[in-house]
Design a protein around this motif. Sequence first.
Motif, PDB file in Angstrom:
ATOM      1  N   GLU A   4      56.006  71.251  60.745  1.00  0.00           N
ATOM      2  CA  GLU A   4      54.808  70.429  60.546  1.00  0.00           C
ATOM      3  C   GLU A   4      55.150  68.946  60.704  1.00  0.00           C
ATOM      4  O   GLU A   4      54.391  68.194  61.292  1.00  0.00           O
ATOM      5  CB  GLU A   4      54.213  70.698  59.157  1.00  0.00           C
ATOM      6  N   THR A   5      56.285  68.538  60.189  1.00  0.00           N
ATOM      7  CA  THR A   5      56.717  67.143  60.319  1.00  0.00           C
ATOM      8  C   THR A   5      56.966  66.807  61.777  1.00  0.00           C
ATOM      9  O   THR A   5      56.575  65.747  62.252  1.00  0.00           O
ATOM     10  CB  THR A   5      57.984  66.900  59.487  1.00  0.00           C
ATOM     11  N   SER A   6      57.578  67.716  62.491  1.00  0.00           N
ATOM     12  CA  SER A   6      57.858  67.499  63.908  1.00  0.00           C
ATOM     13  C   SER A   6      56.562  67.374  64.703  1.00  0.00           C
ATOM     14  O   SER A   6      56.441  66.504  65.566  1.00  0.00           O
ATOM     15  CB  SER A   6      58.707  68.644  64.455  1.00  0.00           C
ATOM     16  N   ASN A   7      55.585  68.233  64.415  1.00  0.00           N
ATOM     17  CA  ASN A   7      54.301  68.168  65.108  1.00  0.00           C
ATOM     18  C   ASN A   7      53.585  66.863  64.801  1.00  0.00           C
ATOM     19  O   ASN A   7      52.991  66.248  65.682  1.00  0.00           O
ATOM     20  CB  ASN A   7      53.426  69.356  64.728  1.00  0.00           C
ATOM     21  N   SER A   8      53.638  66.432  63.557  1.00  0.00           N
ATOM     22  CA  SER A   8      53.008  65.168  63.168  1.00  0.00           C
ATOM     23  C   SER A   8      53.671  63.998  63.893  1.00  0.00           C
ATOM     24  O   SER A   8      52.989  63.095  64.374  1.00  0.00           O
ATOM     25  CB  SER A   8      53.116  64.990  61.658  1.00  0.00           C
ATOM     26  N   THR A   9      54.985  64.042  63.978  1.00  0.00           N
ATOM     27  CA  THR A   9      55.719  62.983  64.674  1.00  0.00           C
ATOM     28  C   THR A   9      55.373  62.979  66.159  1.00  0.00           C
ATOM     29  O   THR A   9      55.185  61.911  66.755  1.00  0.00           O
ATOM     30  CB  THR A   9      57.238  63.175  64.481  1.00  0.00           C
ATOM     31  N   ASN A  10      55.275  64.162  66.750  1.00  0.00           N
ATOM     32  CA  ASN A  10      54.938  64.245  68.171  1.00  0.00           C
ATOM     33  C   ASN A  10      53.544  63.693  68.444  1.00  0.00           C
ATOM     34  O   ASN A  10      53.332  63.012  69.447  1.00  0.00           O
ATOM     35  CB  ASN A  10      55.028  65.696  68.657  1.00  0.00           C
ATOM     36  N   VAL A  11      52.595  63.972  67.563  1.00  0.00           N
ATOM     37  CA  VAL A  11      51.232  63.457  67.740  1.00  0.00           C
ATOM     38  C   VAL A  11      51.230  61.939  67.621  1.00  0.00           C
ATOM     39  O   VAL A  11      50.618  61.239  68.435  1.00  0.00           O
ATOM     40  CB  VAL A  11      50.273  64.097  66.717  1.00  0.00           C
ATOM     41  N   LYS A  12      51.921  61.419  66.627  1.00  0.00           N
ATOM     42  CA  LYS A  12      51.985  59.962  66.449  1.00  0.00           C
ATOM     43  C   LYS A  12      52.662  59.290  67.643  1.00  0.00           C
ATOM     44  O   LYS A  12      52.230  58.234  68.090  1.00  0.00           O
ATOM     45  CB  LYS A  12      52.738  59.617  65.162  1.00  0.00           C
ATOM     46  N   LEU A  13      53.710  59.923  68.159  1.00  0.00           N
ATOM     47  CA  LEU A  13      54.407  59.384  69.317  1.00  0.00           C
ATOM     48  C   LEU A  13      53.509  59.387  70.546  1.00  0.00           C
ATOM     49  O   LEU A  13      53.451  58.394  71.285  1.00  0.00           O
ATOM     50  CB  LEU A  13      55.677  60.194  69.582  1.00  0.00           C
ATOM     51  N   ALA A  14      52.769  60.463  70.751  1.00  0.00           N
ATOM     52  CA  ALA A  14      51.854  60.542  71.893  1.00  0.00           C
ATOM     53  C   ALA A  14      50.747  59.494  71.778  1.00  0.00           C
ATOM     54  O   ALA A  14      50.387  58.853  72.773  1.00  0.00           O
ATOM     55  CB  ALA A  14      51.258  61.940  71.983  1.00  0.00           C
ATOM     56  N   LEU A  15      50.217  59.294  70.584  1.00  0.00           N
ATOM     57  CA  LEU A  15      49.173  58.281  70.389  1.00  0.00           C
ATOM     58  C   LEU A  15      49.722  56.874  70.623  1.00  0.00           C
ATOM     59  O   LEU A  15      49.038  56.031  71.213  1.00  0.00           O
ATOM     60  CB  LEU A  15      48.583  58.394  68.984  1.00  0.00           C
ATOM     61  N   ALA A  16      50.937  56.630  70.178  1.00  0.00           N
ATOM     62  CA  ALA A  16      51.542  55.308  70.389  1.00  0.00           C
ATOM     63  C   ALA A  16      51.740  55.042  71.878  1.00  0.00           C
ATOM     64  O   ALA A  16      51.445  53.946  72.357  1.00  0.00           O
ATOM     65  CB  ALA A  16      52.880  55.224  69.645  1.00  0.00           C
ATOM     66  N   TRP A  17      52.227  56.051  72.621  1.00  0.00           N
ATOM     67  CA  TRP A  17      52.412  55.885  74.062  1.00  0.00           C
ATOM     68  C   TRP A  17      51.077  55.670  74.756  1.00  0.00           C
ATOM     69  O   TRP A  17      50.964  54.864  75.678  1.00  0.00           O
ATOM     70  CB  TRP A  17      53.137  57.083  74.660  1.00  0.00           C
ATOM     71  N   ALA A  18      50.047  56.402  74.333  1.00  0.00           N
ATOM     72  CA  ALA A  18      48.726  56.239  74.934  1.00  0.00           C
ATOM     73  C   ALA A  18      48.175  54.844  74.644  1.00  0.00           C
ATOM     74  O   ALA A  18      47.581  54.204  75.518  1.00  0.00           O
ATOM     75  CB  ALA A  18      47.774  57.312  74.411  1.00  0.00           C
ATOM     76  N   PHE A  19      48.398  54.361  73.423  1.00  0.00           N
ATOM     77  CA  PHE A  19      47.910  53.040  73.023  1.00  0.00           C
ATOM     78  C   PHE A  19      48.515  51.944  73.892  1.00  0.00           C
ATOM     79  O   PHE A  19      47.858  50.951  74.211  1.00  0.00           O
ATOM     80  CB  PHE A  19      48.250  52.807  71.543  1.00  0.00           C
TER      81      PHE A  19
END
Length: 40
Positions: A4-19
Amino acid sequence: MANETSNSTNVKLALAWAFVGIPLAWGIVMTLLNALALFQ
């Protein structure tokens, strides 16, 4: 739990890259279009 932590980190990383990436890509495309207009 770690998954769950890994998935949360991946989502945050993807949003940061998109931003960062979306405005960057838009700026590159606009620059190229303006440069092409100079050569026509």
